[in-house]
Design a protein around this motif. Structure first.
Motif, PDB file in Angstrom:
ATOM      1  N   UNK A 295      33.869  65.456  54.808  1.00 11.37           N
ATOM      2  CA  UNK A 295      34.775  64.786  55.745  1.00 11.37           C
ATOM      3  C   UNK A 295      35.732  65.774  56.404  1.00 11.37           C
ATOM      4  N   UNK A 296      35.934  66.932  55.774  1.00 11.40           N
ATOM      5  CA  UNK A 296      36.685  68.018  56.409  1.00 11.40           C
ATOM      6  C   UNK A 296      35.774  68.875  57.295  1.00 11.40           C
ATOM      7  N   UNK A 297      34.502  68.498  57.381  1.00 17.05           N
ATOM      8  CA  UNK A 297      33.511  69.206  58.209  1.00 17.05           C
ATOM      9  C   UNK A 297      33.247  70.624  57.723  1.00 17.05           C
ATOM     10  N   UNK A 298      33.371  70.842  56.418  1.00 13.06           N
ATOM     11  CA  UNK A 298      33.005  72.139  55.854  1.00 13.06           C
ATOM     12  C   UNK A 298      31.493  72.326  55.961  1.00 13.06           C
ATOM     13  N   UNK A 299      31.009  73.556  56.041  1.00  9.30           N
ATOM     14  CA  UNK A 299      29.559  73.779  56.132  1.00  9.30           C
ATOM     15  C   UNK A 299      28.835  73.291  54.886  1.00  9.30           C
ATOM     16  N   UNK A 300      27.561  72.973  55.046  1.00 10.66           N
ATOM     17  CA  UNK A 300      26.780  72.410  53.949  1.00 10.66           C
ATOM     18  C   UNK A 300      26.631  73.378  52.785  1.00 10.66           C
ATOM     19  N   UNK A 301      26.671  74.677  53.073  1.00 16.88           N
ATOM     20  CA  UNK A 301      26.495  75.653  51.995  1.00 16.88           C
ATOM     21  C   UNK A 301      27.813  76.030  51.321  1.00 16.88           C
ATOM     22  N   UNK A 302      28.907  75.342  51.685  1.00 15.22           N
ATOM     23  CA  UNK A 302      30.191  75.631  51.039  1.00 15.22           C
ATOM     24  C   UNK A 302      30.147  75.198  49.581  1.00 15.22           C
ATOM     25  N   UNK A 303      30.630  76.066  48.706  1.00 16.51           N
ATOM     26  CA  UNK A 303      30.698  75.759  47.281  1.00 16.51           C
ATOM     27  C   UNK A 303      31.961  76.357  46.685  1.00 16.51           C
ATOM     28  N   UNK A 304      32.512  75.666  45.693  1.00 14.83           N
ATOM     29  CA  UNK A 304      33.618  76.222  44.933  1.00 14.83           C
ATOM     30  C   UNK A 304      33.074  77.137  43.843  1.00 14.83           C
ATOM     31  N   UNK A 305      33.808  78.182  43.486  1.00 13.78           N
ATOM     32  CA  UNK A 305      33.423  78.970  42.304  1.00 13.78           C
ATOM     33  C   UNK A 305      33.399  78.079  41.067  1.00 13.78           C
ATOM     34  N   UNK A 306      32.532  78.389  40.141  1.00 10.87           N
ATOM     35  CA  UNK A 306      32.337  77.543  38.974  1.00 10.87           C
ATOM     36  C   UNK A 306      33.601  77.383  38.136  1.00 10.87           C
ATOM     37  N   UNK A 307      34.485  78.395  38.159  1.00 14.44           N
ATOM     38  CA  UNK A 307      35.658  78.325  37.290  1.00 14.44           C
ATOM     39  C   UNK A 307      36.761  77.427  37.856  1.00 14.44           C
ATOM     40  N   UNK A 308      36.605  76.938  39.083  1.00 12.39           N
ATOM     41  CA  UNK A 308      37.608  76.047  39.672  1.00 12.39           C
ATOM     42  C   UNK A 308      37.374  74.636  39.150  1.00 12.39           C
ATOM     43  N   UNK A 309      38.375  74.079  38.471  1.00  8.45           N
ATOM     44  CA  UNK A 309      38.249  72.754  37.881  1.00  8.45           C
ATOM     45  C   UNK A 309      38.270  71.643  38.915  1.00  8.45           C
ATOM     46  N   UNK A 310      37.961  70.426  38.460  1.00 10.57           N
ATOM     47  CA  UNK A 310      37.833  69.291  39.370  1.00 10.57           C
ATOM     48  C   UNK A 310      39.150  68.969  40.068  1.00 10.57           C
ATOM     49  N   UNK A 311      40.234  68.879  39.316  1.00  9.20           N
ATOM     50  CA  UNK A 311      41.522  68.550  39.933  1.00  9.20           C
ATOM     51  C   UNK A 311      41.978  69.633  40.900  1.00  9.20           C
ATOM     52  N   UNK A 312      41.703  70.888  40.555  1.00  7.28           N
ATOM     53  CA  UNK A 312      42.084  71.976  41.450  1.00  7.28           C
ATOM     54  C   UNK A 312      41.264  71.937  42.734  1.00  7.28           C
ATOM     55  N   UNK A 313      40.026  71.513  42.649  1.00  8.49           N
ATOM     56  CA  UNK A 313      39.201  71.382  43.857  1.00  8.49           C
ATOM     57  C   UNK A 313      39.790  70.333  44.793  1.00  8.49           C
ATOM     58  N   UNK A 314      40.178  69.200  44.217  1.00  5.65           N
ATOM     59  CA  UNK A 314      40.805  68.166  45.043  1.00  5.65           C
ATOM     60  C   UNK A 314      42.114  68.676  45.652  1.00  5.65           C
ATOM     61  N   UNK A 315      42.900  69.417  44.875  1.00  2.65           N
ATOM     62  CA  UNK A 315      44.167  69.934  45.385  1.00  2.65           C
ATOM     63  C   UNK A 315      43.943  70.896  46.549  1.00  2.65           C
ATOM     64  N   UNK A 316      42.957  71.764  46.424  1.00  2.00           N
ATOM     65  CA  UNK A 316      42.663  72.722  47.493  1.00  2.00           C
ATOM     66  C   UNK A 316      42.161  72.013  48.745  1.00  2.00           C
ATOM     67  N   UNK A 317      41.317  71.012  48.559  1.00  2.00           N
ATOM     68  CA  UNK A 317      40.819  70.257  49.706  1.00  2.00           C
ATOM     69  C   UNK A 317      41.939  69.463  50.372  1.00  2.00           C
ATOM     70  N   UNK A 318      42.853  68.939  49.563  1.00  2.00           N
ATOM     71  CA  UNK A 318      43.968  68.182  50.120  1.00  2.00           C
ATOM     72  C   UNK A 318      44.901  69.025  50.961  1.00  2.00           C
ATOM     73  N   UNK A 319      44.919  70.334  50.717  1.00  2.00           N
ATOM     74  CA  UNK A 319      45.764  71.246  51.487  1.00  2.00           C
ATOM     75  C   UNK A 319      45.007  71.939  52.619  1.00  2.00           C
ATOM     76  N   UNK A 320      43.763  71.561  52.831  1.00  2.00           N
ATOM     77  CA  UNK A 320      42.940  72.272  53.804  1.00  2.00           C
ATOM     78  C   UNK A 320      43.024  71.625  55.185  1.00  2.00           C
ATOM     79  N   UNK A 321      42.291  72.205  56.128  1.00  4.67           N
ATOM     80  CA  UNK A 321      42.274  71.730  57.505  1.00  4.67           C
ATOM     81  C   UNK A 321      40.896  71.184  57.859  1.00  4.67           C
TER      82      UNK A 321
END
Length: 338
Positions: A295-321
């Motif tokens: 929904x942020x229109x990130x590319x399909x091959x975008x991935x988080x590093x494995x060590x980034x936890x679930x809540x941190x992923x949501x936090x980073x996405x919430x602060x993104x453009x």
């Protein structure tokens, strides 16, 4: 001829000291373009709205003031913030400094929904070019626009689709958006129930001699909304369906809280499940990080590093453009008049 620019991306923080900022502005980068995303807390509706009186606004204003003293100031500037910044005294000071530094500005309040994405995330953007550079469409200089028409070729079609206006305008905007199902993890969700694990194949699980059905159920269960939260906050939840054409803005607190942090998904089709069913029967779940990224229109091959936890992923996405919004803005900023 394509031109290449050095970029200086500054996410200003309260903890940046004046001497550090001075070094960045005067000596370190000599960037052609500054991309600025200062703290939004001084301007949010939920905050105290201290504006420039908030300590978190200091570094942004200091950077702009030091720009006047820079031996090689930027030739372009891109700035993003929440809606509400445009009425603040910080905004007034920013415009004054940019005018003094010889910049022309064009300002926008835009949402991904204006680009066909069913995601309501309006944001303020300021584009600035230092003379003798100029914008491709100079008639919009020193204006605040609520329409993306200057950024696109089909101006006439989008001129009336704005984020503020009549109910007819809002309805037209909704119809221009893709349904949410296009942004979910499973594109064939009409045939594949969210809980029909028997029809899901997992190559990774098969390689490990694991039951793919159990693995899928376990991974998706973490996104289910607990019944206790539904009992307590059900009336305050924003619930959408795969056929919906709008969802609310996801904040950095999504998944930690359910009230005011983003929409929840009832994964069954409305015509199959019926929107009159109780909330518990609709099997509400959170959007997955991959779906929020979509929904942020990130590319399909975008991935988080494995060590980034679930809540941190949501936090980073919430602060993104939103890429759908920022990409045409930057393209417009870099385009020179023909």
């Amino acid at each position: 001829m394509r031109k290449w620019y050095k970029l200086l991306i500054l996410t200003t923080k309260q903890t940046m000291y004046t001497n550090t900022i001075s070094v960045i502005v005067h000596t370190s980068y000599q960037a052609h373009v500054w991309l600025l995303s200062p703290p939004c807390q001084p301007y949010t509706r939920q905050g105290l709205q201290k504006q420039s009186g908030d300590a978190r606004a200091f570094s942004f204003l200091k950077i702009l003031e030091l720009m006047l003293q820079a031996s090689r100031p930027p030739v372009m500037l891109f700035m993003e913030n929440v809606v509400g910044f445009e009425t603040s005294d910080t905004h007034t000071k920013m415009i004054e400094i940019l005018e003094k530094a010889g910049f022309s500005t064009q300002e926008f309040i835009l949402s991904p929904m204006q680009f066909g994405v069913p995601y309501s995330r309006p944001r303020y953007f300021c584009l600035a070019k230092r003379k003798p550079l100029s914008f491709q469409k100079q008639l919009h200089n020193n204006q605040l626009l609520w329409s993306p028409s200057p950024l696109l070729d089909n101006d006439a079609d989008l001129e009336s689709i704005e984020t503020h206006g009549s109910q007819a305008t809002s309805d037209k905007l909704l119809l221009s958006c893709e349904p949410i199902c296009r942004f979910l993890d499973h594109s064939n969700h009409r045939e594949l129930s969210f809980y029909d694990a028997s029809s899901i194949q997992s190559e990774v699980a098969l390689e490990k001699n694991e039951d793919p059905n159990e693995q899928v159920i376990e991974s998706f269960n973490q996104y289910l909304v607990p019944s206790g939260l539904i009992d307590r906050w059900g009336s305050a939840m924003d619930i959408v369906y795969p056929d919906s054409r709008r969802c609310c803005c996801f904040t950095k607190s999504y998944y930690r809280y359910v009230k005011g942090t983003g929409s929840l998904l009832a994964p069954f089709e409305a015509e199959r499940m019926g929107k009159a069913h109780s909330l518990k029967e609709q099997k509400l779940r959170y959007f997955t990080p991959r779906e929020v990224a979509n929904l942020h229109s990130f590319p399909k091959d975008f991935q988080f590093p494995q060590h980034i936890g679930l809540r941190q992923r949501y936090a980073l996405l919430g602060n993104s453009l939103s890429v759908a919004v920022v990409a045409p803005l930057l393209r417009y900023l870099f385009t020179e008049p023909s």
